[in-house]
Design a protein around this motif. Structure first.
Motif, PDB file in Angstrom:
ATOM      1  N   ARG A   1      -2.502  -8.380  14.598  1.00  0.00           N
ATOM      2  CA  ARG A   1      -3.813  -7.515  14.732  1.00  0.00           C
ATOM      3  C   ARG A   1      -3.339  -5.928  14.871  1.00  0.00           C
ATOM      4  N   PRO A   2      -2.252  -5.660  15.400  1.00  0.00           N
ATOM      5  CA  PRO A   2      -1.558  -4.175  14.879  1.00  0.00           C
ATOM      6  C   PRO A   2      -1.385  -3.875  13.748  1.00  0.00           C
ATOM      7  N   ALA A   3      -0.836  -4.763  13.002  1.00  0.00           N
ATOM      8  CA  ALA A   3      -0.433  -4.341  11.651  1.00  0.00           C
ATOM      9  C   ALA A   3      -1.676  -4.513  10.804  1.00  0.00           C
ATOM     10  N   ALA A   4      -2.683  -5.310  11.109  1.00  0.00           N
ATOM     11  CA  ALA A   4      -4.157  -5.357  10.452  1.00  0.00           C
ATOM     12  C   ALA A   4      -4.774  -4.077  10.547  1.00  0.00           C
ATOM     13  N   ILE A   5      -4.533  -3.680  11.794  1.00  0.00           N
ATOM     14  CA  ILE A   5      -5.223  -2.090  11.832  1.00  0.00           C
ATOM     15  C   ILE A   5      -4.667  -1.169  11.255  1.00  0.00           C
ATOM     16  N   VAL A   6      -3.343  -1.173  11.018  1.00  0.00           N
ATOM     17  CA  VAL A   6      -2.677  -0.138  10.196  1.00  0.00           C
ATOM     18  C   VAL A   6      -2.896  -0.498   8.574  1.00  0.00           C
ATOM     19  N   LEU A   7      -3.251  -1.528   8.322  1.00  0.00           N
ATOM     20  CA  LEU A   7      -3.534  -1.937   7.020  1.00  0.00           C
ATOM     21  C   LEU A   7      -4.945  -1.304   6.665  1.00  0.00           C
TER      22      LEU A   7
ATOM     23  N   LEU B   1       0.854  -1.129   0.080  1.00  0.00           N
ATOM     24  CA  LEU B   1       0.112  -0.133  -0.007  1.00  0.00           C
ATOM     25  C   LEU B   1       0.865   1.153  -0.067  1.00  0.00           C
ATOM     26  N   CYS B   2       1.876   1.264   0.761  1.00  0.00           N
ATOM     27  CA  CYS B   2       3.064   2.564   0.785  1.00  0.00           C
ATOM     28  C   CYS B   2       3.341   2.572  -0.555  1.00  0.00           C
ATOM     29  N   LEU B   3       3.871   1.612  -1.286  1.00  0.00           N
ATOM     30  CA  LEU B   3       4.354   1.675  -2.814  1.00  0.00           C
ATOM     31  C   LEU B   3       3.322   2.334  -3.605  1.00  0.00           C
ATOM     32  N   LEU B   4       2.075   1.892  -3.450  1.00  0.00           N
ATOM     33  CA  LEU B   4       0.849   2.249  -4.214  1.00  0.00           C
ATOM     34  C   LEU B   4       0.725   3.892  -4.230  1.00  0.00           C
ATOM     35  N   VAL B   5       0.755   4.438  -2.681  1.00  0.00           N
ATOM     36  CA  VAL B   5       0.642   5.555  -2.366  1.00  0.00           C
ATOM     37  C   VAL B   5       1.827   6.392  -2.962  1.00  0.00           C
ATOM     38  N   PHE B   6       3.159   5.914  -3.012  1.00  0.00           N
ATOM     39  CA  PHE B   6       4.207   6.687  -3.488  1.00  0.00           C
ATOM     40  C   PHE B   6       4.127   6.867  -5.166  1.00  0.00           C
ATOM     41  N   GLY B   7       3.582   5.904  -5.662  1.00  0.00           N
ATOM     42  CA  GLY B   7       3.475   5.609  -7.113  1.00  0.00           C
ATOM     43  C   GLY B   7       2.464   6.610  -7.567  1.00  0.00           C
ATOM     44  N   PHE B   8       1.192   6.513  -7.097  1.00  0.00           N
ATOM     45  CA  PHE B   8      -0.045   7.159  -7.707  1.00  0.00           C
ATOM     46  C   PHE B   8      -0.719   8.155  -6.884  1.00  0.00           C
ATOM     47  N   GLY B   9       0.153   8.694  -5.750  1.00  0.00           N
ATOM     48  CA  GLY B   9      -0.774   9.463  -4.721  1.00  0.00           C
ATOM     49  C   GLY B   9      -0.630  11.040  -5.415  1.00  0.00           C
ATOM     50  N   GLY B  10      -1.276  11.715  -4.791  1.00  0.00           N
ATOM     51  CA  GLY B  10      -1.239  13.281  -5.172  1.00  0.00           C
ATOM     52  C   GLY B  10      -0.180  14.180  -4.553  1.00  0.00           C
ATOM     53  N   ALA B  11      -0.363  15.235  -3.882  1.00  0.00           N
ATOM     54  CA  ALA B  11       0.846  16.140  -3.692  1.00  0.00           C
ATOM     55  C   ALA B  11       1.358  15.897  -2.518  1.00  0.00           C
TER      56      ALA B  11
ATOM     57  N   VAL C   1       4.402  12.368   1.945  1.00  0.00           N
ATOM     58  CA  VAL C   1       4.172  12.426   3.629  1.00  0.00           C
ATOM     59  C   VAL C   1       3.317  11.216   4.194  1.00  0.00           C
ATOM     60  N   ILE C   2       2.072  10.993   3.336  1.00  0.00           N
ATOM     61  CA  ILE C   2       1.386   9.949   3.820  1.00  0.00           C
ATOM     62  C   ILE C   2       1.963   8.448   3.511  1.00  0.00           C
TER      63      ILE C   2
ATOM     64  N   LEU D   1      -7.792   3.042   3.813  1.00  0.00           N
ATOM     65  CA  LEU D   1      -8.686   4.242   3.721  1.00  0.00           C
ATOM     66  C   LEU D   1      -7.884   5.452   3.364  1.00  0.00           C
ATOM     67  N   LEU D   2      -6.646   5.707   3.807  1.00  0.00           N
ATOM     68  CA  LEU D   2      -5.869   6.710   3.511  1.00  0.00           C
ATOM     69  C   LEU D   2      -5.630   6.748   2.195  1.00  0.00           C
ATOM     70  N   THR D   3      -5.199   5.328   1.745  1.00  0.00           N
ATOM     71  CA  THR D   3      -4.937   5.198   0.431  1.00  0.00           C
ATOM     72  C   THR D   3      -5.834   5.764  -0.670  1.00  0.00           C
ATOM     73  N   VAL D   4      -6.917   5.115  -0.337  1.00  0.00           N
ATOM     74  CA  VAL D   4      -8.182   5.342  -1.257  1.00  0.00           C
ATOM     75  C   VAL D   4      -8.377   6.902  -1.356  1.00  0.00           C
ATOM     76  N   LEU D   5      -8.280   7.433  -0.226  1.00  0.00           N
ATOM     77  CA  LEU D   5      -8.752   9.009  -0.520  1.00  0.00           C
ATOM     78  C   LEU D   5      -7.506   9.729  -1.031  1.00  0.00           C
ATOM     79  N   SER D   6      -6.361   9.435  -1.001  1.00  0.00           N
ATOM     80  CA  SER D   6      -5.038  10.167  -1.642  1.00  0.00           C
ATOM     81  C   SER D   6      -4.962   9.703  -3.061  1.00  0.00           C
ATOM     82  N   VAL D   7      -5.185   8.487  -3.496  1.00  0.00           N
ATOM     83  CA  VAL D   7      -4.930   8.250  -4.725  1.00  0.00           C
ATOM     84  C   VAL D   7      -6.082   8.450  -5.680  1.00  0.00           C
ATOM     85  N   SER D   8      -7.185   8.473  -5.111  1.00  0.00           N
ATOM     86  CA  SER D   8      -8.610   9.134  -6.216  1.00  0.00           C
ATOM     87  C   SER D   8      -8.499  10.580  -6.310  1.00  0.00           C
TER      88      SER D   8
END
Length: 120
Positions: A102-108, A63-73, A77-78, A113-120
């Motif tokens: 479980r902690p990693a799943a919560i972060v996931l 998900l981090c790679l997805l944000v770095f690759g396709f995220g906005g401005a 940071v995200i 959700l942040l990825t969906v907001l930043s990529v769209s």
């Protein structure tokens, strides 16, 4: 000649066994100890717990790679916050044992959700 080599080989082998026996060494015995099933189960459950944590952490990094690759401005940071949160959740999960994923799943979920907001 072959008989001489075979007899000499047997003599050397017996002398070597005798030398080892006098030094306190013994040849290997053909007895197999019984398996410690409790320790086996403990090791297996630890392996499964670590595998679950590893899979969820890898999904976080994807998900981090997805944000770095396709995220906005704010993608860098995200994405950086996501990487740090994933590492922290993984470190906490390593100490939690069976429920360490479980902690990693919560972060996931939150980071998804942040990825969906930043990529769209």
């Amino acid at each position: 000649m072959r008989l001489w080599i075979a007899v000499t080989g047997l003599f050397v082998l017996k002398a070597w066994q005798l030398k080892l026996a006098t030094k306190g060494y013994v040849m290997a015995e053909n007895s197999v100890p019984s398996m410690d099933y409790a320790e086996h189960e403990k090791t297996y459950s630890g392996f499964i717990a670590f595998s679950k944590l590893g899979v969820v952490t890898v999904l976080n990094f994807m998900l981090c790679l997805l944000v770095f690759g396709f995220g906005g401005a704010w993608a860098s940071v995200i994405g950086t916050v996501g990487v740090l949160a994933s590492l922290l959740a993984c470190a906490i999960g390593l100490f939690m044992g069976q429920n360490g994923w479980r902690p990693a799943a919560i972060v996931l979920v939150v980071f998804g959700l942040l990825t969906v907001l930043s990529v769209s």
